[in-house]
Write an enzyme that holds these catalytic residues in place. Structure first.
Site, mmCIF file in Angstrom:
data_model
loop_
_atom_site.group_PDB
_atom_site.id
_atom_site.type_symbol
_atom_site.label_atom_id
_atom_site.label_comp_id
_atom_site.label_asym_id
_atom_site.label_seq_id
_atom_site.Cartn_x
_atom_site.Cartn_y
_atom_site.Cartn_z
ATOM 1 N N SER A 20 0.689 -1.297 0.120
ATOM 2 C CA SER A 20 -0.089 0.054 -0.102
ATOM 3 C C SER A 20 0.792 1.165 0.023
ATOM 4 O O SER A 20 1.909 1.320 0.642
ATOM 5 C CB SER A 20 -0.910 -0.032 1.212
ATOM 6 O OG SER A 20 -1.641 1.053 1.313
ATOM 7 N N MET A 21 0.244 2.220 -0.851
ATOM 8 C CA MET A 21 0.848 3.528 -0.830
ATOM 9 C C MET A 21 0.479 4.640 0.226
ATOM 10 O O MET A 21 0.681 5.580 0.028
ATOM 11 C CB MET A 21 1.175 4.115 -2.207
ATOM 12 C CG MET A 21 1.867 3.240 -3.104
ATOM 13 S SD MET A 21 2.072 3.765 -4.747
ATOM 14 C CE MET A 21 0.248 3.404 -5.309
ATOM 15 N N LYS A 71 -13.476 -4.905 2.926
ATOM 16 C CA LYS A 71 -14.640 -3.767 2.723
ATOM 17 C C LYS A 71 -15.959 -3.918 2.941
ATOM 18 O O LYS A 71 -16.550 -3.083 3.464
ATOM 19 C CB LYS A 71 -14.316 -3.142 1.056
ATOM 20 C CG LYS A 71 -13.026 -2.361 1.000
ATOM 21 C CD LYS A 71 -12.957 -1.804 -0.317
ATOM 22 C CE LYS A 71 -11.757 -1.237 -0.535
ATOM 23 N NZ LYS A 71 -11.952 -0.262 -2.006
ATOM 24 N N GLU A 83 -25.141 6.661 4.057
ATOM 25 C CA GLU A 83 -25.997 6.320 3.207
ATOM 26 C C GLU A 83 -25.397 5.433 1.673
ATOM 27 O O GLU A 83 -25.872 4.595 1.117
ATOM 28 C CB GLU A 83 -27.060 7.260 2.745
ATOM 29 C CG GLU A 83 -28.353 6.808 1.715
ATOM 30 C CD GLU A 83 -29.102 8.139 1.587
ATOM 31 O OE1 GLU A 83 -30.247 7.819 0.607
ATOM 32 O OE2 GLU A 83 -28.983 9.207 2.029
ATOM 33 N N ASP A 107 -14.422 5.807 -2.414
ATOM 34 C CA ASP A 107 -13.970 5.457 -3.676
ATOM 35 C C ASP A 107 -14.800 5.944 -4.887
ATOM 36 O O ASP A 107 -13.906 6.560 -5.889
ATOM 37 C CB ASP A 107 -14.170 3.820 -3.747
ATOM 38 C CG ASP A 107 -13.133 3.067 -3.168
ATOM 39 O OD1 ASP A 107 -11.891 3.533 -2.860
ATOM 40 O OD2 ASP A 107 -13.123 2.006 -2.642
ATOM 41 N N ALA A 160 -25.906 -10.771 -15.236
ATOM 42 C CA ALA A 160 -26.444 -10.919 -13.956
ATOM 43 C C ALA A 160 -26.066 -10.004 -12.948
ATOM 44 O O ALA A 160 -26.661 -9.513 -12.152
ATOM 45 C CB ALA A 160 -26.936 -12.345 -13.427
#
Length: 289
Positions: A20-21, A71, A83, A107, A160
């Site tokens: 990770s950065m 996540k 929300e 994100d 789907a």
């Protein structure tokens, strides 16, 4: 190096986190803004997620980011969910608000901010094709819909899964679903094409997620991948006259929004971008092309 005693601790939980950065990016901003804070990456095995979240609260951590594979699962251990994060079904940023863990997803909005830096208000009028129907696609589609773009089409190998994303948002958001063959036949109609899949990511750098021929004049091809900084698809799209943007903008955008939620301060996104690109072995001009 920032030498003042850290008064607040922030972090990242994921498995693994060694690549990770985020620590470099956030600690640089704490230094630039002269904030006595520190950001640390915590390697948390999925079997110990609940204990990790409880431990962060017990230690008085002020906030943390969440990356794969936590996540979705982390939502079970938070006190409140924003929300937009509820709609997306995932959390990437947690804020300690008066002793309660509140989960957000930055994100999608971080991605929208990166697009606006490139094409500005034109984004509102854009017909957008989103390739893929995973977690990144859910965040991107939700944020683009809430922002109010003209139309969004989702295409995926498994139709789907794309339909699931369409159903999670109201009908008035003008979201269409097409199989890949039908979507490819309409390539020339899209103003923006977004790759949310891992196709083309290192080490599979010779794979491409979408066609690069027949693009609309002035089309913006956007790849969420940033390793490599220029995927083969972006290189081919640029050679065919498209504008391109890599995934650095989204990574910085989501980090900047998290920084704001934690500190109430606007970060220097240009410097954040430079730090990330340098970490990836590139130069500043590689960030938005």
């Amino acid at each position: 190096m920032w030498t003042k005693k850290a008064e607040k601790l922030f972090g990242l939980i994921g498995y693994p986190t060694g690549h990770s950065m985020s620590p470099t990016m956030h600690n640089e901003q704490f230094r630039v803004k002269e904030l006595p804070y520190y950001y640390h990456a915590f390697n948390v095995h999925p079997d110990h997620l609940k204990e990790a979240v409880d431990g962060m609260k017990a230690l008085g951590v002020s906030g943390f980011n969440v990356t794969v594979p936590h996540k979705v699962a982390v939502m079970d251990y938070l006190d409140k969910i924003d929300e937009e994060a509820e709609i997306i079904g995932a959390v990437n940023t947690v804020v300690n608000e008066n002793g309660q863990w509140v989960g957000y997803n930055t994100d999608g909005r971080g991605y929208v901010d990166s697009l606006k830096r490139v094409i500005g208000d034109q984004l509102k009028e854009s017909d957008i094709l989103v390739v893929g129907a995973g977690g990144a696609s859910r965040a991107v589609v939700t944020a683009l819909a809430l922002y109010g773009v003209a139309s969004i089409t989702i295409t995926n190998r498994t139709v789907a899964k794309a339909e699931e994303i369409r159903r999670m948002l109201p009908e008035n958001y003008h979201i269409n679903v097409l199989n890949k063959t039908d979507a490819e036949s309409q390539t020339s109609t899209y103003d923006v094409i977004v790759n949310t899949t891992s196709v083309g990511m290192y080490p599979h750098v010779n794979e491409t997620p979408w066609v690069s021929e027949g693009l609309k004049r002035g089309c913006l091809c956007s790849d969420l991948i940033y390793n490599p900084l220029q995927t083969r698809w972006l290189e081919e799209a640029a050679a065919n006259g498209a504008n391109t943007i890599n995934g650095v903008g989204m990574f910085v955008g989501q980090g900047a929004l998290a920084f704001q939620k934690w500190t109430g301060i606007e970060p220097d996104t240009d410097r954040m971008t430079e730090v990330v690109v340098e970490e990836l072995g590139g130069k500043k001009s590689d960030a938005y092309r």
